[in-house]
Scaffold this motif. Sequence first.
Motif, PDB file in Angstrom:
ATOM      1  N   ILE A 199       0.856  -1.176   0.000  1.00  0.00           N
ATOM      2  CA  ILE A 199       0.000   0.000   0.000  1.00  0.00           C
ATOM      3  C   ILE A 199       0.897   1.233   0.000  1.00  0.00           C
ATOM      4  N   GLU A 200       0.414   2.307  -0.574  1.00  0.00           N
ATOM      5  CA  GLU A 200       1.128   3.581  -0.560  1.00  0.00           C
ATOM      6  C   GLU A 200       0.328   4.558   0.276  1.00  0.00           C
ATOM      7  N   GLY A 233      -6.925   0.440   0.796  1.00  0.00           N
ATOM      8  CA  GLY A 233      -5.797   0.152   1.679  1.00  0.00           C
ATOM      9  C   GLY A 233      -6.253  -0.309   3.044  1.00  0.00           C
ATOM     10  N   GLU A 234      -7.298   0.327   3.576  1.00  0.00           N
ATOM     11  CA  GLU A 234      -7.837  -0.069   4.877  1.00  0.00           C
ATOM     12  C   GLU A 234      -8.356  -1.504   4.836  1.00  0.00           C
ATOM     13  N   ALA A 235      -9.043  -1.859   3.744  1.00  0.00           N
ATOM     14  CA  ALA A 235      -9.553  -3.228   3.615  1.00  0.00           C
ATOM     15  C   ALA A 235      -8.402  -4.224   3.535  1.00  0.00           C
ATOM     16  N   THR A 236      -7.329  -3.839   2.836  1.00  0.00           N
ATOM     17  CA  THR A 236      -6.149  -4.712   2.720  1.00  0.00           C
ATOM     18  C   THR A 236      -5.528  -4.956   4.089  1.00  0.00           C
ATOM     19  N   LEU A 240      -5.371  -8.517   6.262  1.00  0.00           N
ATOM     20  CA  LEU A 240      -4.070  -9.044   6.671  1.00  0.00           C
ATOM     21  C   LEU A 240      -4.010  -9.226   8.185  1.00  0.00           C
ATOM     22  N   MET A 241      -4.531  -8.273   8.935  1.00  0.00           N
ATOM     23  CA  MET A 241      -4.523  -8.390  10.397  1.00  0.00           C
ATOM     24  C   MET A 241      -5.347  -9.590  10.853  1.00  0.00           C
ATOM     25  N   ALA A 242      -6.487  -9.814  10.204  1.00  0.00           N
ATOM     26  CA  ALA A 242      -7.316 -10.973  10.550  1.00  0.00           C
ATOM     27  C   ALA A 242      -6.559 -12.267  10.267  1.00  0.00           C
ATOM     28  N   GLN A 243      -5.832 -12.297   9.154  1.00  0.00           N
ATOM     29  CA  GLN A 243      -5.048 -13.482   8.796  1.00  0.00           C
ATOM     30  C   GLN A 243      -3.934 -13.719   9.821  1.00  0.00           C
TER      31      GLN A 243
END
Length: 253
Positions: A199-200, A233-236, A240-243
């Motif tokens: 993400i940028e 980006g927030e969804a990404t 990732l945090m859930a994973q």
Amino acid sequence: MSEPEFSPLHQISEAEDIGRFQLSNPLEIGAVLRQLQSRGDFLTVHFARGQQLLLTRLLQVDVPSRTFCFDWAGQEGLNRALLGSDRNVCVAAPDGVKVQFVIGRPREARVDGKPAFISGFPQDLVKLQRREFFRIETPMASPFLGRLMLAGGQRLQLQLHDLSLGGIGLWASAAEAQLLPRGLHLQEAVIELGSTGSIEVDLEVRSHRVMTTRSGEERFHIGCCFINLTRIGEATVQRLMAQLERERKALTG
């Protein structure tokens, strides 16, 4: 003392429900003040009805005498003005946890032969023991990376320590930490998140603290907040945090 490169902290809003976060036991207040001293956290002192402020650090905390000392500022006019102020609101934010208390008129003192302020303990102290965003530590075996562009075109590549919807924590050496003062804005930082992609986002440096790695190495933790994280980006980050949380639970049972 020269003025530190640091963004002053705002007072807690009067609209906040802070009753359950108030400490009035002098021993508890002393413990919080000692933590601020030992960590070297900055303290913003608001005075003159909020029209002036002074940035400082705690130098000594004496629990038996219920007093503490804090550093003299680089501007003599500010020091003299504070010595004449009867109500002063002190604010710190160790690791993003807001600490606020009110002191009366401080006195001039000497610490290690240098001028300083001395004050009695506050009657109570507010410690907002909550975080706006849940943080999770990122993998060490295959670390995520933050690629930062500094003024003048200098580039830094730092490993991530933790991740949240509000920002990131970065590992840095002492030399690298010097290049990232509190309040610094970093535009178009690229956060590489392994197989998830990148993400940028623009960042603001919010905190510095010394941490010890699992191998015993001493390094700096640089806390940065996201300035303009997009919905994508927030969804990404959220996925990732859930994973990462699922993987952590699988390992720990």
